[in-house]
Design an enzyme around this catalytic site. Structure first.
Site, PDB file in Angstrom:
ATOM      1  N   ASP A  87       0.835  -1.194   0.000  1.00 50.72           N
ATOM      2  CA  ASP A  87       0.000   0.000   0.000  1.00 50.72           C
ATOM      3  C   ASP A  87       0.878   1.256   0.000  1.00 50.72           C
ATOM      4  O   ASP A  87       1.883   1.322   0.727  1.00 50.72           O
ATOM      5  CB  ASP A  87      -0.877  -0.022   1.265  1.00 50.72           C
ATOM      6  CG  ASP A  87      -1.820   1.165   1.365  1.00 50.72           C
ATOM      7  OD1 ASP A  87      -2.809   1.204   0.617  1.00 50.72           O
ATOM      8  OD2 ASP A  87      -1.557   2.063   2.201  1.00 50.72           O
ATOM      9  N   GLU A 135       1.579  -0.556  -4.907  1.00 47.22           N
ATOM     10  CA  GLU A 135       0.558   0.416  -5.307  1.00 47.22           C
ATOM     11  C   GLU A 135       1.234   1.755  -5.608  1.00 47.22           C
ATOM     12  O   GLU A 135       1.603   2.504  -4.709  1.00 47.22           O
ATOM     13  CB  GLU A 135      -0.493   0.611  -4.206  1.00 47.22           C
ATOM     14  CG  GLU A 135      -1.671   1.442  -4.695  1.00 47.22           C
ATOM     15  CD  GLU A 135      -2.136   2.544  -3.759  1.00 47.22           C
ATOM     16  OE1 GLU A 135      -3.134   3.201  -4.075  1.00 47.22           O
ATOM     17  OE2 GLU A 135      -1.487   2.774  -2.710  1.00 47.22           O
TER      18      GLU A 135
END
Ligand code: AAO
Length: 482
Positions: A193, A230
């Site tokens: 993330d 990401e």
């Protein structure tokens, strides 16, 4: 770090957003394993802040309180049992790893594992982390920083989330210990993330300290975890996806943006003839691809006009193209229904998650959408598995929005996004015989519940997709299901 290590013959993962571990284990055994799915991205498994002031939004799980494995999805025992049961069913688990930051500052301060924090002091006893483990001086990422200032994107806070300093040995150790515990429990990899907000050099050190995948869970010896980072890069920013592809795979946000545009009629499908790097997409092997993700399906993150379950017909078209085309590692989204962008998953008044129910037609209830149980989607997963590593051949288009192509001698698909019918004699590249279209129905005994396609000795067949048909595509392939 770019190999998902799926079980043989499997190709596709699904994000079971906010599902409970016990439900995922059951889904592996009753659906995902038998239907040939390759893996699952799960919601963050580590303790997060409980945020009642927003009625337990989905995004509370992106506010870590500790690396203890207790969340609304379940506890550590349930997590371990899920990984075991899914691996036994041939389905891999990929963890959404929130390692860029801890929580923002809130009035509430109790986590899902019972830990508390002192936000003013940057104190997280559940890890433990203290002031020295964060980037100083405290600063906040402004929208304009994305254009100019990589050091602000990496060292300031994303949405006020306390920004860990992965440059310090202690922070790296805590993160590596957390990730290695998960690897040892049998997970196959990680979504990183907010990777854009960490320095590639720090990430490389972290990745290189990860254990090999656990051979007792069926992984080959020496296998490295699959890592997809990401990084939202639609172009024109100071931080580029190319800084991260030397490390591991990267989420390709242009993929869903362009296909959403095309399948909504904003671009003719014939232009997809050279879909891939010529569209300025990443190299295929570097690329984790999807139409929508948990952010952009509700207007968070990047990209507008992304197709979701709410526009089912063009959405299924875009998903079918993704799964029929050999480019990238595909990921499906499996959502809960939502009306507003903050709303959390189906829960009771105490905040406990409500399990999806399973209807007799295989779809879900209790507020869960379960796109991965839509026939047009799961049968295209089977198509992709059969197509394997074949390339595209025999591309056909009508100069507009009717297209068709073969995958070696394994599968054939046609799309009609024009406002008139498609009726063409096309090369399917398949052996002569009768095939069931896997979009309009399925095979039932010796007949088809949907369209039947008769392929002649020359491999050609009459292909019909009406402009008003329920779906805009038709697909047939080798193997028992078509
Ligand atoms: C919540 C509250 C906040 C509060 C905060 C702290 O909503 O009000 O301040 O807590 O207490 C999720 C939610 C957040 C939530 C957070 C924590 O989305 O709303 O904050 O949990 O609970 C950037 C990042 C990217 C990130 C994305 C949301 O680069 O990494 O923002 N995604 C991940 C997760 C996401 C999660 C987090 C990270 C945090 O997937 O679910 O947040 O763990 C540009 C940049 C992008 C940037 C976007 C949005 O994009 O390129 O990098 O994403 O801006 O700021 C066009 C442009 C495109 C641009 C876009 C938007 O499309 O082409 O480049 O516009 O401007």
């Amino acid at each position: 770090y770019k190999n998902p290590h799926y079980a043989p013959g499997r190709t596709t993962m699904v994000h079971l957003f906010e599902w409970k571990w016990d439900d995922i284990a059951a889904e592996c055994e009753r659906w995902l394993g038998p239907r040939g799915f390759g893996g699952i991205q799960i919601s963050p498994p580590n303790e997060n802040l409980i945020i009642w002031s927003h009625n337990r939004p989905w995004w509370e799980r992106y506010q870590p309180m500790s690396y203890q494995l207790t969340t609304r999805s379940g506890n550590e025992q349930q997590f371990a049992s899920m990984v075991r049961r899914c691996n036994d069913a041939g389905v891999r688990i990929y963890v959404d790893a929130i390692i860029n930051h801890m929580t923002g500052t809130w009035n509430e301060n109790v986590g899902t594992g019972g830990n508390t924090a002192n936000f003013g002091q940057f104190n997280y006893p559940g890890v433990p982390f203290g002031r020295n483990d964060f980037n100083w001086p405290e600063c906040y990422i402004e929208p304009s920083d994305y254009g100019c200032c990589p050091e602000r994107v990496r060292n300031c806070q994303l949405s006020g989330l306390k920004d860990l300093n992965q440059g310090t040995e202690y922070v790296r150790q805590m993160i590596v210990t957390f990730m290695n515990r998960l690897i040892d429990m049998g997970v196959a990899g990680f979504r990183i993330d907010a990777a854009k907000h960490m320095w590639p050099g720090d990430l490389r050190i972290i990745y290189d300290r990860l254990h090999n995948l656990n051979t007792a869970h069926g992984f080959p010896s020496g296998a490295r975890p699959y890592i997809y980072q990401e990084v939202i890069d639609l172009g024109g920013e100071a931080v580029s996806r190319d800084e991260y592809t030397p490390l591991a795979a990267v989420t390709e946000f242009k993929f869903g943006m362009e296909l959403s545009r095309a399948f909504q009629g904003g671009n003719q499908l014939r232009w997809l003839a050279n879909w891939g790097p010529q569209w300025n997409l990443l190299a295929s092997a570097d690329s984790l691809v999807f139409i929508d993700n948990h952010d952009n399906q509700r207007g968070h993150g990047a990209g507008g006009n992304i197709l979701t379950y709410k526009q089912a017909r063009p959405y299924k078209g875009a998903i079918a193209f993704m799964l029929a085309h050999p480019y990238g590692e595909p990921q499906l989204m499996s959502s809960f229904g939502f009306q507003n962008t903050e709303a959390g998953p189906p829960m009771d008044s105490s905040g406990n998650l409500i399990s999806p129910s399973i209807n007799s037609d295989n779809t879900c209830g209790n507020g869960w959408i379960c796109e991965h149980r839509w026939r047009q989607i799961y049968q295209m997963v089977a198509f992709r598995n059969v197509a394997g590593n074949t390339n595209i051949n025999d591309w056909w288009d009508n100069g507009s929005n009717q297209i068709a192509f073969c995958r070696g001698g394994q599968g054939f698909i046609a799309f009609n996004n024009d406002s008139w019918d498609l009726n063409q004699n096309l090369q399917t590249c398949l052996p002569a015989g009768r095939y069931c279209d896997v979009i309009s129905g399925s095979k039932s005994g010796n007949s088809c519940t949907g369209k039947t396609v008769t392929v002649g000795n020359d491999g050609r067949a009459l292909i019909s997709v009406g402009a008003n048909d329920y779906d805009m595509m038709l697909a047939i392939h080798r193997g028992p299901e078509s």
